[in-house]
Design a protein around this motif. Sequence first.
Motif, PDB file in Angstrom:
ATOM      1  N   ALA A 181       0.856  -1.196  -0.006  1.00  9.80           N
ATOM      2  CA  ALA A 181       0.029   0.070  -0.146  1.00  9.80           C
ATOM      3  C   ALA A 181       0.830   1.148   0.197  1.00  9.80           C
ATOM      4  O   ALA A 181       2.238   1.207   0.567  1.00  9.80           O
ATOM      5  CB  ALA A 181      -1.075  -0.038   1.254  1.00  9.80           C
ATOM      6  N   ALA A 182       0.357   2.339  -0.464  1.00  6.72           N
ATOM      7  CA  ALA A 182       1.321   3.645  -0.624  1.00  6.72           C
ATOM      8  C   ALA A 182       1.834   4.035   0.674  1.00  6.72           C
ATOM      9  O   ALA A 182       2.973   4.233   0.655  1.00  6.72           O
ATOM     10  CB  ALA A 182       0.294   4.623  -1.295  1.00  6.72           C
ATOM     11  N   ASP A 183       1.124   3.999   1.767  1.00  7.21           N
ATOM     12  CA  ASP A 183       1.725   4.268   3.031  1.00  7.21           C
ATOM     13  C   ASP A 183       3.088   3.261   3.517  1.00  7.21           C
ATOM     14  O   ASP A 183       3.899   3.928   3.834  1.00  7.21           O
ATOM     15  CB  ASP A 183       0.747   4.562   4.169  1.00  7.21           C
ATOM     16  N   ALA A 184       3.061   2.025   3.363  1.00  7.97           N
ATOM     17  CA  ALA A 184       4.048   1.163   3.598  1.00  7.97           C
ATOM     18  C   ALA A 184       5.013   1.417   2.658  1.00  7.97           C
ATOM     19  O   ALA A 184       6.406   1.265   3.132  1.00  7.97           O
ATOM     20  CB  ALA A 184       3.240  -0.157   3.671  1.00  7.97           C
ATOM     21  N   TYR A 185       4.970   1.506   1.577  1.00  8.09           N
ATOM     22  CA  TYR A 185       5.705   1.562   0.363  1.00  8.09           C
ATOM     23  C   TYR A 185       6.710   3.015   0.693  1.00  8.09           C
ATOM     24  O   TYR A 185       8.080   3.052   0.883  1.00  8.09           O
ATOM     25  CB  TYR A 185       5.114   1.852  -1.093  1.00  8.09           C
ATOM     26  N   GLU A 186       5.889   4.083   0.849  1.00 11.30           N
ATOM     27  CA  GLU A 186       6.491   5.377   1.411  1.00 11.30           C
ATOM     28  C   GLU A 186       7.409   5.150   2.563  1.00 11.30           C
ATOM     29  O   GLU A 186       8.500   5.885   2.680  1.00 11.30           O
ATOM     30  CB  GLU A 186       5.506   6.506   1.741  1.00 11.30           C
TER      31      GLU A 186
ATOM     32  N   ASP B  46       4.633   6.053 -14.081  1.00 12.03           N
ATOM     33  CA  ASP B  46       3.213   6.081 -13.435  1.00 12.03           C
ATOM     34  C   ASP B  46       2.675   7.504 -13.755  1.00 12.03           C
ATOM     35  O   ASP B  46       3.220   8.509 -13.359  1.00 12.03           O
ATOM     36  CB  ASP B  46       3.385   5.920 -12.096  1.00 12.03           C
ATOM     37  N   ARG B  47       1.533   7.435 -14.563  1.00 12.16           N
ATOM     38  CA  ARG B  47       0.824   8.496 -14.724  1.00 12.16           C
ATOM     39  C   ARG B  47       0.212   8.818 -13.503  1.00 12.16           C
ATOM     40  O   ARG B  47      -0.322   8.121 -12.793  1.00 12.16           O
ATOM     41  CB  ARG B  47       0.051   8.364 -15.959  1.00 12.16           C
ATOM     42  N   LEU B  48      -0.170  10.260 -13.203  1.00  8.86           N
ATOM     43  CA  LEU B  48      -0.581  10.702 -11.914  1.00  8.86           C
ATOM     44  C   LEU B  48      -1.988  11.435 -12.540  1.00  8.86           C
ATOM     45  O   LEU B  48      -2.327  12.533 -11.621  1.00  8.86           O
ATOM     46  CB  LEU B  48       0.368  11.510 -11.300  1.00  8.86           C
ATOM     47  N   ASP B  49      -2.537  11.220 -13.572  1.00  4.39           N
ATOM     48  CA  ASP B  49      -3.845  12.041 -14.001  1.00  4.39           C
ATOM     49  C   ASP B  49      -5.266  11.580 -13.336  1.00  4.39           C
ATOM     50  O   ASP B  49      -5.916  12.093 -13.804  1.00  4.39           O
ATOM     51  CB  ASP B  49      -3.721  12.188 -15.506  1.00  4.39           C
ATOM     52  N   HIS B  50      -5.000  10.401 -12.748  1.00  2.18           N
ATOM     53  CA  HIS B  50      -6.290  10.183 -11.825  1.00  2.18           C
ATOM     54  C   HIS B  50      -6.046  10.185 -10.678  1.00  2.18           C
ATOM     55  O   HIS B  50      -5.077  10.019  -9.878  1.00  2.18           O
ATOM     56  CB  HIS B  50      -6.712   8.712 -12.193  1.00  2.18           C
ATOM     57  N   PRO B  51      -7.073  10.852  -9.591  1.00  3.38           N
ATOM     58  CA  PRO B  51      -6.926  11.095  -8.213  1.00  3.38           C
ATOM     59  C   PRO B  51      -6.602   9.974  -7.587  1.00  3.38           C
ATOM     60  O   PRO B  51      -6.992   8.684  -8.005  1.00  3.38           O
ATOM     61  CB  PRO B  51      -8.448  11.613  -7.659  1.00  3.38           C
ATOM     62  N   GLY B  52      -5.657   9.915  -6.443  1.00  2.00           N
ATOM     63  CA  GLY B  52      -5.490   8.671  -5.816  1.00  2.00           C
ATOM     64  C   GLY B  52      -4.342   7.966  -6.283  1.00  2.00           C
ATOM     65  O   GLY B  52      -3.564   6.944  -5.478  1.00  2.00           O
ATOM     66  N   GLN B  53      -3.569   7.971  -7.546  1.00  2.22           N
ATOM     67  CA  GLN B  53      -2.646   7.452  -8.049  1.00  2.22           C
ATOM     68  C   GLN B  53      -1.312   8.068  -7.576  1.00  2.22           C
ATOM     69  O   GLN B  53      -1.283   9.433  -6.857  1.00  2.22           O
ATOM     70  CB  GLN B  53      -2.570   7.595  -9.639  1.00  2.22           C
ATOM     71  N   TRP B  54      -0.392   7.424  -7.166  1.00  2.00           N
ATOM     72  CA  TRP B  54       1.030   7.738  -6.449  1.00  2.00           C
ATOM     73  C   TRP B  54       2.315   6.934  -7.041  1.00  2.00           C
ATOM     74  O   TRP B  54       1.836   5.871  -7.762  1.00  2.00           O
ATOM     75  CB  TRP B  54       0.855   7.452  -5.156  1.00  2.00           C
ATOM     76  N   CYS B  55       3.117   7.352  -6.921  1.00  4.75           N
ATOM     77  CA  CYS B  55       4.346   6.545  -7.356  1.00  4.75           C
ATOM     78  C   CYS B  55       5.847   7.201  -6.545  1.00  4.75           C
ATOM     79  O   CYS B  55       5.472   8.164  -5.694  1.00  4.75           O
ATOM     80  CB  CYS B  55       4.782   6.875  -8.719  1.00  4.75           C
TER      81      CYS B  55
END
Length: 142
Positions: A56-61, A99-108
């Motif tokens: 998940a994004a928080d664990a990755y970060e 990774d494209r970020l043009d949709h809400p909630g996407q991250w990289c």
Amino acid sequence: MSELKIATCTYQEFAPEMGTPIRTTAGGVRFPLGYQIGGHARLITPPWELVKANLAADAYEFHYRRQLNEAGPDLIRQELIAIAGAWDLDVPAVLLCFDRLDHPGQWCHRTMFARWWTEVTNEDVPELGARPRPAAPTLFEF
């Protein structure tokens, strides 16, 4: 220390007038580019183990920030200056990923790097990509 401007973008959305293109991906570019990569920023490239972990994004970060903290902003700045300085320090060093970020909630990792960099250096890192994708035409448009 030399002035360094940093921005982020996708390989797909990058254009040469944006700055010096710098690879930050564990894997190489998988498609032809209309420009030459300036270099590979290894200190901010996430390791394959992290990329493949499907966290998940928080664990990755959490794990990615540990990597960034171990390197520290001074070494990262030196690496980016060494790459961008061979090109042009008057334009931003543009950190690229897929990774494209043009949709809400996407991250990289590039968004995580930008947040971290701003927190530790108080320097803004703008996103140059994330342009909305063109709407697909419908079969019933008149």
